[in-house]
Design a protein around this motif. Sequence first.
Motif, PDB file in Angstrom:
ATOM      1  N   LEU A 100      30.522  29.862  50.672  1.00 19.32           N
ATOM      2  CA  LEU A 100      31.616  30.728  50.151  1.00 19.32           C
ATOM      3  C   LEU A 100      31.200  32.079  50.939  1.00 19.32           C
ATOM      4  O   LEU A 100      30.408  32.753  50.218  1.00 19.32           O
ATOM      5  CB  LEU A 100      31.760  31.104  48.822  1.00 19.32           C
ATOM      6  CG  LEU A 100      32.938  31.959  48.675  1.00 19.32           C
ATOM      7  CD1 LEU A 100      34.368  31.592  49.202  1.00 19.32           C
ATOM      8  CD2 LEU A 100      33.238  31.976  46.982  1.00 19.32           C
ATOM      9  N   GLY A 101      31.749  32.554  51.988  1.00 15.89           N
ATOM     10  CA  GLY A 101      31.361  33.453  52.828  1.00 15.89           C
ATOM     11  C   GLY A 101      32.238  34.756  52.335  1.00 15.89           C
ATOM     12  O   GLY A 101      33.376  34.662  51.835  1.00 15.89           O
ATOM     13  N   GLY A 102      31.902  36.000  52.572  1.00 19.38           N
ATOM     14  CA  GLY A 102      32.681  37.144  52.309  1.00 19.38           C
ATOM     15  C   GLY A 102      31.583  38.257  52.411  1.00 19.38           C
ATOM     16  O   GLY A 102      30.738  38.342  52.415  1.00 19.38           O
ATOM     17  N   ASN A 103      32.438  39.518  52.070  1.00 21.15           N
ATOM     18  CA  ASN A 103      31.949  40.700  52.144  1.00 21.15           C
ATOM     19  C   ASN A 103      31.191  41.012  50.807  1.00 21.15           C
ATOM     20  O   ASN A 103      30.206  41.756  50.602  1.00 21.15           O
ATOM     21  CB  ASN A 103      32.872  41.880  52.456  1.00 21.15           C
ATOM     22  CG  ASN A 103      31.872  43.002  53.132  1.00 21.15           C
ATOM     23  OD1 ASN A 103      32.237  43.967  52.413  1.00 21.15           O
ATOM     24  ND2 ASN A 103      31.510  42.984  54.370  1.00 21.15           N
ATOM     25  N   PHE A 104      31.836  40.355  49.712  1.00 22.12           N
ATOM     26  CA  PHE A 104      31.493  40.644  48.343  1.00 22.12           C
ATOM     27  C   PHE A 104      31.243  42.462  47.889  1.00 22.12           C
ATOM     28  O   PHE A 104      30.034  42.583  47.645  1.00 22.12           O
ATOM     29  CB  PHE A 104      30.345  39.861  47.979  1.00 22.12           C
ATOM     30  CG  PHE A 104      30.329  38.504  48.356  1.00 22.12           C
ATOM     31  CD1 PHE A 104      31.305  37.764  47.586  1.00 22.12           C
ATOM     32  CD2 PHE A 104      29.826  37.587  49.468  1.00 22.12           C
ATOM     33  CE1 PHE A 104      31.631  36.494  47.635  1.00 22.12           C
ATOM     34  CE2 PHE A 104      30.094  36.441  49.490  1.00 22.12           C
ATOM     35  CZ  PHE A 104      30.855  35.714  48.807  1.00 22.12           C
ATOM     36  N   ASN A 105      32.244  43.106  48.201  1.00 19.94           N
ATOM     37  CA  ASN A 105      31.889  44.349  47.958  1.00 19.94           C
ATOM     38  C   ASN A 105      32.885  45.086  47.141  1.00 19.94           C
ATOM     39  O   ASN A 105      33.979  45.837  47.373  1.00 19.94           O
ATOM     40  CB  ASN A 105      32.492  45.011  49.492  1.00 19.94           C
ATOM     41  CG  ASN A 105      32.137  46.501  49.520  1.00 19.94           C
ATOM     42  OD1 ASN A 105      31.574  47.098  49.019  1.00 19.94           O
ATOM     43  ND2 ASN A 105      32.943  47.411  50.424  1.00 19.94           N
ATOM     44  N   PRO A 106      32.973  44.580  45.783  1.00 20.69           N
ATOM     45  CA  PRO A 106      31.831  44.001  45.238  1.00 20.69           C
ATOM     46  C   PRO A 106      32.193  42.582  44.905  1.00 20.69           C
ATOM     47  O   PRO A 106      33.327  42.214  45.158  1.00 20.69           O
ATOM     48  CB  PRO A 106      31.529  44.713  43.830  1.00 20.69           C
ATOM     49  CG  PRO A 106      32.865  44.999  43.428  1.00 20.69           C
ATOM     50  CD  PRO A 106      33.601  45.475  44.706  1.00 20.69           C
ATOM     51  N   VAL A 107      31.286  41.667  44.553  1.00 21.09           N
ATOM     52  CA  VAL A 107      31.550  40.213  43.942  1.00 21.09           C
ATOM     53  C   VAL A 107      32.247  40.553  42.650  1.00 21.09           C
ATOM     54  O   VAL A 107      32.211  41.373  41.753  1.00 21.09           O
ATOM     55  CB  VAL A 107      30.196  39.344  43.895  1.00 21.09           C
ATOM     56  CG1 VAL A 107      29.260  40.172  42.775  1.00 21.09           C
ATOM     57  CG2 VAL A 107      30.427  38.121  43.603  1.00 21.09           C
ATOM     58  N   HIS A 108      33.207  39.417  42.539  1.00 14.65           N
ATOM     59  CA  HIS A 108      33.964  39.581  41.276  1.00 14.65           C
ATOM     60  C   HIS A 108      34.594  38.276  40.690  1.00 14.65           C
ATOM     61  O   HIS A 108      34.075  37.068  41.317  1.00 14.65           O
ATOM     62  CB  HIS A 108      35.431  40.335  41.530  1.00 14.65           C
ATOM     63  CG  HIS A 108      36.226  39.924  42.598  1.00 14.65           C
ATOM     64  ND1 HIS A 108      37.004  38.516  42.579  1.00 14.65           N
ATOM     65  CD2 HIS A 108      36.424  40.260  43.694  1.00 14.65           C
ATOM     66  CE1 HIS A 108      37.471  38.312  43.786  1.00 14.65           C
ATOM     67  NE2 HIS A 108      37.408  39.349  44.435  1.00 14.65           N
ATOM     68  N   ASN A 109      34.909  38.012  39.553  1.00  7.71           N
ATOM     69  CA  ASN A 109      35.039  36.969  38.821  1.00  7.71           C
ATOM     70  C   ASN A 109      35.773  35.557  39.521  1.00  7.71           C
ATOM     71  O   ASN A 109      35.378  34.533  39.500  1.00  7.71           O
ATOM     72  CB  ASN A 109      35.803  36.909  37.599  1.00  7.71           C
ATOM     73  CG  ASN A 109      34.770  37.537  36.614  1.00  7.71           C
ATOM     74  OD1 ASN A 109      33.292  37.814  36.727  1.00  7.71           O
ATOM     75  ND2 ASN A 109      35.221  38.257  35.491  1.00  7.71           N
ATOM     76  N   ALA A 110      36.881  36.193  40.460  1.00  6.26           N
ATOM     77  CA  ALA A 110      37.440  35.104  41.200  1.00  6.26           C
ATOM     78  C   ALA A 110      36.468  34.487  42.200  1.00  6.26           C
ATOM     79  O   ALA A 110      36.902  33.466  42.493  1.00  6.26           O
ATOM     80  CB  ALA A 110      38.845  35.811  41.868  1.00  6.26           C
TER      81      ALA A 110
END
Length: 210
Positions: free
Chosen positions: A29-39
């Motif tokens: 699961l790629g992403g920026n995660f800015n920020p990471v969240h529960n979804a």
Amino acid sequence: MPIELLTPFTKVELEEEKKETDRKQVGILGGNFNPVHNAHLVVADQVRQQLGLDQVYLMPEFEPPHVDHKETIDEKHRLKMLELAIQDVQGLDIETIELERKGISYTYETMKLLTEKNPDVDYYFIIGADMVDYLPKWHKIDELIQMVQFVGVQRPKYKAGTSYPVIWVDVPLMDISSSMIRDFIKKDRQPNYLLPKPVLDYIEAEGLYR
């Protein structure tokens, strides 16, 4: 690795396929995660469980390959928040290859490196329904679909559908976004219950997004 359109694809069917091989089944699961969240975490965990994958890796990008350039915070903070989010969570881990490579991250190049490095692994690349619409525009998409199995998850306000080989997984719809959380913080609204408490504590301690 299946390449036909499969909707839905059940854990039982995947287990039957896995019986024929000792290969490891890994989700990305790629992403920026800015920020990471529960979804993010619900998607990763539900896909892992429903497809019976051995592991799902959250893969933060160093610089997203978007035409509309998006600002992001330093990768050390995004990585630390991911570490806090998945601590003690079974089946979830972090893949840092794109942070280590620096520069713009193209999925084809990343997955080519990972498949060459781990030839005994079958990769399942997880994307939201909104990203499925853009698959025809992905860098070297025809080569990429031979390299990984795409897994699509529904998102609020988006209708799933594509001619590309995608396994669709039903995941609880959570209309949460990183931009929403950043906006809450800028307006001094506590984004309680939208992201893990350790992540929120870190954001506050570091003074992020203000």
